[in-house]
Scaffold this motif. Structure first.
Motif, short mmCIF file in Angstrom:
data_model
loop_
_atom_site.label_atom_id
_atom_site.label_comp_id
_atom_site.label_asym_id
_atom_site.label_seq_id
_atom_site.Cartn_x
_atom_site.Cartn_y
_atom_site.Cartn_z
N LEU A 1 46.54 7.85 9.78
CA LEU A 1 46.52 8.41 11.13
C LEU A 1 47.57 7.72 12.01
O LEU A 1 48.28 8.37 12.79
N GLN A 2 47.64 6.43 11.86
CA GLN A 2 48.58 5.65 12.67
C GLN A 2 50.03 6.06 12.39
O GLN A 2 50.84 6.24 13.30
N GLU A 3 50.35 6.24 11.11
CA GLU A 3 51.71 6.62 10.74
C GLU A 3 52.00 8.06 11.18
O GLU A 3 53.10 8.38 11.62
N HIS A 4 51.00 8.91 11.07
CA HIS A 4 51.14 10.30 11.52
C HIS A 4 51.46 10.32 13.02
O HIS A 4 52.33 11.06 13.48
N GLU A 5 50.76 9.46 13.75
CA GLU A 5 51.02 9.37 15.20
C GLU A 5 52.44 8.88 15.47
O GLU A 5 53.11 9.36 16.38
N ARG A 6 52.87 7.92 14.68
CA ARG A 6 54.22 7.37 14.89
C ARG A 6 55.29 8.43 14.62
O ARG A 6 56.23 8.60 15.39
N VAL A 7 55.11 9.18 13.53
CA VAL A 7 56.14 10.15 13.13
C VAL A 7 56.08 11.43 13.97
O VAL A 7 57.10 11.93 14.42
N PHE A 8 54.86 11.95 14.17
CA PHE A 8 54.73 13.25 14.85
C PHE A 8 54.13 13.13 16.26
O PHE A 8 54.56 13.81 17.18
N GLY A 9 53.10 12.28 16.37
CA GLY A 9 52.39 12.17 17.65
C GLY A 9 53.32 11.80 18.80
O GLY A 9 53.19 12.33 19.92
N LYS B 1 60.10 31.95 7.82
CA LYS B 1 59.23 33.00 8.33
C LYS B 1 58.06 32.33 9.03
O LYS B 1 57.22 31.71 8.39
N PRO B 2 58.03 32.40 10.35
CA PRO B 2 57.00 31.65 11.09
C PRO B 2 55.68 32.41 11.13
O PRO B 2 55.55 33.40 11.82
N THR B 3 54.70 31.93 10.38
CA THR B 3 53.43 32.67 10.33
C THR B 3 52.22 31.83 10.71
O THR B 3 51.09 32.27 10.52
N GLY B 4 52.44 30.63 11.21
CA GLY B 4 51.26 29.86 11.59
C GLY B 4 51.63 28.55 12.26
O GLY B 4 52.82 28.24 12.44
N GLU B 5 50.60 27.80 12.63
CA GLU B 5 50.83 26.46 13.19
C GLU B 5 51.41 25.59 12.08
O GLU B 5 50.97 25.66 10.94
N LEU B 6 52.37 24.77 12.44
CA LEU B 6 53.06 23.98 11.42
C LEU B 6 52.19 22.84 10.90
O LEU B 6 51.45 22.21 11.65
N HIS B 7 52.31 22.58 9.61
CA HIS B 7 51.56 21.49 9.00
C HIS B 7 52.45 20.68 8.06
O HIS B 7 53.63 21.03 7.87
N LEU B 8 51.87 19.62 7.49
CA LEU B 8 52.66 18.72 6.65
C LEU B 8 53.34 19.43 5.47
O LEU B 8 54.45 19.07 5.09
N GLY B 9 52.67 20.43 4.93
CA GLY B 9 53.25 21.19 3.81
C GLY B 9 54.55 21.87 4.23
O GLY B 9 55.54 21.85 3.49
N LYS C 1 47.73 26.75 5.34
CA LYS C 1 46.84 27.11 6.43
C LYS C 1 45.73 28.05 5.94
O LYS C 1 44.59 27.97 6.37
N SER C 2 46.10 28.93 5.00
CA SER C 2 45.13 29.93 4.57
C SER C 2 43.99 29.31 3.75
O SER C 2 42.93 29.91 3.62
N TYR C 3 44.20 28.12 3.21
CA TYR C 3 43.09 27.45 2.50
C TYR C 3 42.40 26.43 3.43
O TYR C 3 41.50 25.72 2.99
N GLN C 4 42.88 26.34 4.65
CA GLN C 4 42.35 25.38 5.63
C GLN C 4 42.33 23.95 5.10
O GLN C 4 41.45 23.16 5.45
N ASN C 5 43.28 23.65 4.25
CA ASN C 5 43.34 22.29 3.69
C ASN C 5 44.60 21.57 4.16
O ASN C 5 45.18 20.76 3.44
N GLU C 6 45.01 21.90 5.39
CA GLU C 6 46.29 21.39 5.89
C GLU C 6 46.09 20.28 6.92
O GLU C 6 45.03 20.16 7.52
N ALA D 1 58.24 27.00 15.83
CA ALA D 1 59.09 26.51 14.74
C ALA D 1 60.39 25.95 15.31
O ALA D 1 60.83 24.87 14.92
N ILE D 2 60.97 26.68 16.24
CA ILE D 2 62.23 26.22 16.83
C ILE D 2 62.02 24.90 17.57
O ILE D 2 62.79 23.95 17.41
N ALA D 3 60.94 24.83 18.36
CA ALA D 3 60.66 23.59 19.10
C ALA D 3 60.48 22.42 18.13
O ALA D 3 60.97 21.32 18.38
N ALA D 4 59.80 22.67 17.01
CA ALA D 4 59.57 21.60 16.04
C ALA D 4 60.89 21.09 15.46
O ALA D 4 61.10 19.88 15.35
#
Ligand code: TRP
Length: 336
Positions: free
Chosen positions: A279-287, A16-24, A203-208, A70-73
């Motif tokens: 940050l560097q690993e995040h960039e490698r995997v997602f960036g 159910k796509p309800t927001g910008e995607l995050h690590l969770g 996302k709703s706790y803004q801790n993502e 979500a589909i693009a991701a």
């Protein structure tokens, strides 16, 4: 008529796509679904359930853009689109007709007892018909595509039992086995802690920590990951280190053991260093996929081409199930 061959197990999964995607989201649903898509002994359909997202009234006009993202991701992060399917729920009107048929066989009491519905009311959500009907729509998603298996987390298990019950009741009502009773594949996905270290990432706790947001935004979130006050030359227990806990959920094995060692050693390796590595690993995997992600969003046609073979297979299934159901109900039609 490939899709009707009984040779492969049919698996359907929905998000159910309800927001910008995050690590969770990545840990809890994208990654497990991507893994499923690699199993070529199964026919997997992933549904981006934009109609379900409409039950969130506050963001009703954004549902569609989240569904697309979500589909693009999934496409960028390795879903096996060459072999498996991804569909947009609202492309399949058959689902709504089947939902109506199922509702003739579903008691109000059953829906009143739904955990998700009761929770939503308790959290102050308005009780709309759509919210109440949510499980019937979900059952229709599953039954329309003749799914045998549905991977679900614990929170969705009851919905799946409902889908099974509705299939059974409807089949009994019309005296023929129109719908296949689906079975759950219970997934045990650990919840990811948010950067506040207090609640699960959401996302709703803004801790993502977002997946594809601009680098600056991700950097800001990484800086906010909660730490204690240990210095760079103190040994640290990785299990108590929130940075490490979040890091190991998406980082490579090598990067994970590197950070673990450095934290344990505690020689010139402080939380600032760990955040840099994060940050560097995040960039490698997602960036590195950010550009492709944006590219898909801006080139809808290219996306459609990727989805088309799967959509066609799914269409054959949906039309077949719907005509079986209509026949079983003796429905007439003047349309050709
Ligand atoms: N209700 C599911 C969720 O919130 C999403 C969903 C919609 C789904 N349709 C589905 C899941 C069909 C499995 C099968 O996570």
């Amino acid at each position: 008529m490939d899709a009707l061959k009984p040779s492969k197990d049919k698996v359907l999964t929905g998000i159910k796509p309800t927001g910008e995607l995050h690590l969770g989201n990545y840990i809890g649903s994208l990654l497990p679904i991507i893994e499923f898509s690699k199993d070529s002994s199964k026919d997997v359909i992933l549904m981006s359930a934009d109609w379900h997202a409409l039950t969130d009234k506050k963001r009703i006009r954004e549902a569609s853009s989240y569904a697309l993202k979500a589909i693009a991701a999934f496409l960028c992060l390795g879903y096996h689109i060459e072999e498996q399917s991804i569909i947009l729920q609202s492309d399949f009107p058959e689902i709504l007709e089947i939902q109506w048929f199922l509702s003739t066989a579903s008691g109000v009491g059953l829906l009143e007892r739904a955990h998700a519905y009761k929770d939503a009311l308790q959290n102050g959500k308005e009780s709309t018909i759509a919210l109440f009907n949510y499980p019937v729509l979900m059952a229709a998603d599953i039954l329309t595509f003749d799914s045998q298996y549905v991977p679900v987390g614990k929170d969705q298990l009851q919905h799946l039992e409902y889908a099974s019950d509705m299939a059974k009741s409807f089949n009994f009502l019309v005296g023929s086995s129109v719908f296949t009773e689906p079975k759950p594949l219970l997934q045990d996905t650990p919840l990811l802690m948010g950067i506040d270290g207090v609640r699960k990432m959401s996302k709703s706790y803004q801790n993502e920590i977002p997946l594809f947001a601009p680098l600056k935004e991700i950097e800001k979130k990484v800086k906010e990951i909660k730490t204690d006050s240990k210095g760079k030359d103190e040994p640290k227990n990785p299990e108590d280190c929130l940075i490490y806990q979040i890091f190991k959920s998406f980082a490579s094995k090598e990067a994970t053991s590197y950070m673990k060692e450095r934290l344990e050693k505690g020689v010139n390796y402080g939380y600032g260093h760990a955040k840099q590595d994060f940050l560097q690993e995040h960039e490698r995997v997602f960036g590195t996929k950010r550009e492709l992600f944006e590219h898909y969003l801006n080139n809808r046609d290219e996306m459609r081409k990727k989805l088309e073979p799967g959509m066609e297979k799914a269409s054959v299934l949906a039309r077949h199930t719907l005509s079986k159901a209509r026949e079983a109900l003796n429905l007439l039609s003047f349309k050709r």
